[in-house]
Scaffold this motif. Structure first.
Motif, PDB file in Angstrom:
ATOM      1  N   ARG A 192     -67.627-160.317   6.794  1.00  0.00           N
ATOM      2  CA  ARG A 192     -68.742-161.191   6.429  1.00  0.00           C
ATOM      3  C   ARG A 192     -70.044-160.399   6.432  1.00  0.00           C
ATOM      4  O   ARG A 192     -70.397-159.766   7.424  1.00  0.00           O
ATOM      5  N   SER A 194     -73.087-161.937   5.209  1.00  0.00           N
ATOM      6  CA  SER A 194     -74.191-162.858   5.474  1.00  0.00           C
ATOM      7  C   SER A 194     -73.702-164.289   5.445  1.00  0.00           C
ATOM      8  O   SER A 194     -72.626-164.592   4.907  1.00  0.00           O
ATOM      9  N   SER A 195     -74.520-165.166   6.007  1.00  0.00           N
ATOM     10  CA  SER A 195     -74.258-166.592   5.984  1.00  0.00           C
ATOM     11  C   SER A 195     -75.601-167.305   6.029  1.00  0.00           C
ATOM     12  O   SER A 195     -76.510-166.890   6.754  1.00  0.00           O
ATOM     13  N   TYR A 196     -75.732-168.379   5.227  1.00  0.00           N
ATOM     14  CA  TYR A 196     -76.984-169.134   5.220  1.00  0.00           C
ATOM     15  C   TYR A 196     -76.662-170.614   5.072  1.00  0.00           C
ATOM     16  O   TYR A 196     -75.779-171.002   4.297  1.00  0.00           O
ATOM     17  N   THR A 197     -77.387-171.432   5.842  1.00  0.00           N
ATOM     18  CA  THR A 197     -77.147-172.879   5.867  1.00  0.00           C
ATOM     19  C   THR A 197     -78.445-173.636   5.643  1.00  0.00           C
ATOM     20  O   THR A 197     -79.494-173.256   6.187  1.00  0.00           O
ATOM     21  N   THR A 269     -79.483-172.100  -1.247  1.00  0.00           N
ATOM     22  CA  THR A 269     -78.699-171.596  -0.113  1.00  0.00           C
ATOM     23  C   THR A 269     -78.010-170.285  -0.489  1.00  0.00           C
ATOM     24  O   THR A 269     -77.998-169.320   0.286  1.00  0.00           O
ATOM     25  N   ASN A 272     -80.519-167.271  -0.644  1.00  0.00           N
ATOM     26  CA  ASN A 272     -80.837-166.685   0.659  1.00  0.00           C
ATOM     27  C   ASN A 272     -79.661-165.901   1.251  1.00  0.00           C
ATOM     28  O   ASN A 272     -79.858-164.867   1.893  1.00  0.00           O
ATOM     29  N   ALA A 273     -78.441-166.366   1.025  1.00  0.00           N
ATOM     30  CA  ALA A 273     -77.270-165.620   1.494  1.00  0.00           C
ATOM     31  C   ALA A 273     -77.136-164.306   0.740  1.00  0.00           C
ATOM     32  O   ALA A 273     -76.824-163.259   1.330  1.00  0.00           O
ATOM     33  N   ARG A 276     -79.526-161.649   1.973  1.00  0.00           N
ATOM     34  CA  ARG A 276     -79.102-161.073   3.248  1.00  0.00           C
ATOM     35  C   ARG A 276     -77.855-160.210   3.117  1.00  0.00           C
ATOM     36  O   ARG A 276     -77.502-159.486   4.047  1.00  0.00           O
ATOM     37  N   THR A 330     -73.279-174.532   3.566  1.00  0.00           N
ATOM     38  CA  THR A 330     -73.292-173.130   3.999  1.00  0.00           C
ATOM     39  C   THR A 330     -72.683-172.257   2.916  1.00  0.00           C
ATOM     40  O   THR A 330     -71.645-172.606   2.343  1.00  0.00           O
ATOM     41  N   GLU A 332     -71.427-168.199   2.354  1.00  0.00           N
ATOM     42  CA  GLU A 332     -71.122-166.935   3.020  1.00  0.00           C
ATOM     43  C   GLU A 332     -70.816-165.871   1.974  1.00  0.00           C
ATOM     44  O   GLU A 332     -70.209-166.158   0.942  1.00  0.00           O
ATOM     45  N   CYS A 333     -71.236-164.653   2.265  1.00  0.00           N
ATOM     46  CA  CYS A 333     -70.929-163.497   1.418  1.00  0.00           C
ATOM     47  C   CYS A 333     -70.077-162.522   2.227  1.00  0.00           C
ATOM     48  O   CYS A 333     -70.378-162.248   3.397  1.00  0.00           O
TER      49      CYS A 333
END
Length: 424
Positions: A192, A194-197, A269, A272-273, A276, A330, A332-333
Motif C-alpha cells: 500500500r 497511500s490511503s485517503y478517506t 478522494t 488526494n490518494a 500521496r 476510502t 487506496e493506491c
C-alpha cells in the motif's frame, strides 16, 4: 664379382642369426608365444592377428555401457555407439611364454558433443514467473516455478573423464534457475502506497448510491507503468443509462439537482490518494464553490467537460481500490514505493465574507440557499526522503471559490382585518 659374393654371404649370415635368435627365444615371428592367456582367453600359438581379433570380440561382448543420469531419465550409451581403442597387438607381441595378460580397452564416444547437446536441450526448462491478480477484494498470487539449466561444458568433461576412467555412470550437470519475477518480488511491488478517506451524509440516499456505484467502477483499476489514468474513462458518464441517480451537484456557481451528484467526492478522494502515492497529476480542476469534505484547492471536480487525470511515473503498475463504508469513502493506491513520503498542504490566501442574505416569504421558515464565503487558495505537495527531510514543496494549483449570497424564506405574515363594531 668378388665384392658381390661378399655381400651375399653377409646377408645369408644375418638371416641365419635372426632365425636362430627367434627360435632360441621361443617366439616364432607373427605368432603369440605358447601358453599366453589374454583376458581369460588362451591365445598362445595363435597368430597375433587371430589373437587380437579374438580378444577384441570378447571386449565388444563385455564392453561396459555408459549411463547418463538426467532429469529426463537414464540414457544408456553402448556399443556400437561406444567404440574403443586398445593396445592388444603390442601386449600380445610382447607377452612372455605362459604369461597371463590383461588388455584394457579405452571407450570412445564419437558423437558425445552432439548427443550431450541434445540431452541438454531436452532437459532444459524455462523458469515460470510468479503472477499476481487484482480485484476489489484484493490481491492473489501464484508462485513461480524454477527453470533448469544444463551446464554443457561441465557435463561433457565429466563424460570424457568417465570414459577414460572406466566409470559406468555419470550425471548430467544442471542447476535450478529461479524465475525473474518471484512471489516475494510481486508482494513488494503491491504494497500500500497511500490511503485517503472523506466523509459524507449517508442519510442522503441518492448521493450515497452514486458514490458507491462510482467506487465500484473504480475498484480493481490497474494503471500500467508510464501510462495515464482518466477518471471519466474508468467510471464512465454520469447518466441514468449508466446507473446513476439524481442528487445535488454544483453547476454554474449554484447547488442544483443533477444526475450523478456525489461522484465528485470520490474523484476528490482519489485525487488526494494519488498525490500521496507519488502520481503526477496531469489534469485537475476545482469546484466553482468550496466543498466541506476537503480543504481548499485539494478538491477535484469531474464533469462531462472536466476530468481527473494522472500519470504513473513508476516502472511497475499502480493498483487502485475504493470502498464505501457507512458515511465514508476510502481510496487506496498500491504499488512499489519509490522511497519518498508525500503529503499535501492547503494555503488560504484570503476569504471573502458573503453579503447579507436575501429573504423571501413563504409558508414556513427555511434556508433556500446556504451562504458561502469566497476563498482564494493554493495547494502544495511536500516530498520527504526516508530520513524525513523535506526535499521539495511543489505548487499544485491556485484556485478561486465564489461567494454565495444566502437566501432565506420567512413565514408569510397573515393579513389582519379590523372588525368594525356595529352600533345601534
Amino acid at each position: 664379382m668378388i665384392k658381390r659374393k661378399k655381400i651375399l654371404l653377409s646377408l645369408l649370415f644375418a638371416g641365419s642369426f635372426f632365425l636362430s635368435c627367434t627360435t632360441l627365444c621361443g617366439f616364432t615371428f607373427g605368432k603369440v608365444r605358447s601358453g599366453v592367456v589374454a583376458n581369460g582367453l588362451e591365445v598362445g600359438g595363435m597368430s597375433v592377428r587371430e589373437a587380437v581379433s579374438l580378444v577384441r570380440k570378447n571386449i565388444v561382448e563385455n564392453l561396459p555401457p555408459l549411463t547418463i543420469l538426467s532429469p529426463a531419465g537414464k540414457i544408456e550409451i553402448s556399443y556400437p555407439e561406444l567404440s574403443f581403442t586398445d593396445d592388444a597387438e603390442t601386449v600380445l607381441k610382447n607377452a612372455k611364454k605362459g604369461e597371463s595378460v590383461v588388455i584394457r580397452p579405452v571407450r570412445q564416444w564419437a558423437n558425445a558433443e552432439s548427443r550431450i547437446q541434445e540431452l541438454c536441450d531436452r532437459c532444459a526448462r524455462l523458469a515460470v514467473d510468479a503472477e499476481v491478480s487484482f480485484s476489489p477484494s484484493g490481491f492473489t498470487y501464484r508462485a513461480g516455478k524454477d527453470g533448469l539449466v544444463c551446464d554443457y561444458n561441465e557435463t561433457l568433461s565429466r563424460v570424457f573423464d568417465a570414459l577414460a576412467g572406466g566409470e559406468r555412470e555419470v550425471s548430467l550437470e544442471s542447476y535450478a534457475c529461479a524465475p525473474a519475477l518471484t512471489e516475494e518480488i510481486l508482494k513488494e511491488r503491491t504494497k500500500r502506497l497511500s490511503s485517503y478517506t472523506t466523509n459524507f451524509d449517508a442519510s442522503n440516499a441518492n448521493r450515497t448510491y452514486n458514490i458507491r456505484l462510482a467506487a465500484e467502477k473504480l475498484a480493481g483499476t490497474v494503471i500500467a507503468p508510464h501510462t495515464e489514468f482518466s477518471f471519466n474513462k474508468r467510471v464512465g458518464k454520469r447518466t441514468a443509462e449508466n446507473g446513476f441517480k439524481e442528487s445535488v451537484v454544483i453547476f454554474d456557481g449554484q447547488f442544483v439537482k443533477g444526475v450523478g451528484g456525489g461522484v465528485c467526492q470520490l474523484s476528490t478522494t482519489l485525487f488526494n490518494a494519488a498525490l500521496r502515492a507519488g502520481m503526477q497529476i496531469t489534469e485537475s480542476r476545482n469546484h466553482s464553490l468550496s466543498v466541506s469534505y476537503v480543504q481548499p484547492s485539494l478538491d477535484a471536480m469531474v464533469s462531462e467537460y472536466s476530468d481527473l487525470k494522472f500519470y504513473n511515473p513508476h516502472d511497475t503498475p499502480v493498483y487502485l481500490n475504493a470502498r464505501v463504508q457507512g458515511g465514508s469513502v476510502t481510496v487506496e493506491c498500491f504499488g512499489l514505493s519509490d522511497g519518498m513520503r508525500y503529503e499535501t498542504e492547503s494555503v488560504v490566501l484570503y476569504r471573502l465574507a458573503p453579503p447579507p442574505a436575501e429573504t423571501v416569504e413563504g409558508d414556513e421558515e427555511k434556508v433556500l440557499r446556504a451562504e458561502k464565503e469566497g476563498i482564494a487558495s493554493e495547494s502544495y505537495r511536500l516530498v520527504y526522503d526516508q530520513r524525513g527531510r523535506l526535499l521539495k514543496r511543489e505548487l499544485l494549483r491556485r484556485d478561486n471559490y465564489a461567494v454565495v449570497r444566502g437566501l432565506n424564506q420567512i413565514k408569510k405574515q397573515e393579513e389582519q382585518t379590523e372588525n368594525s363594531e356595529k352600533t345601534d
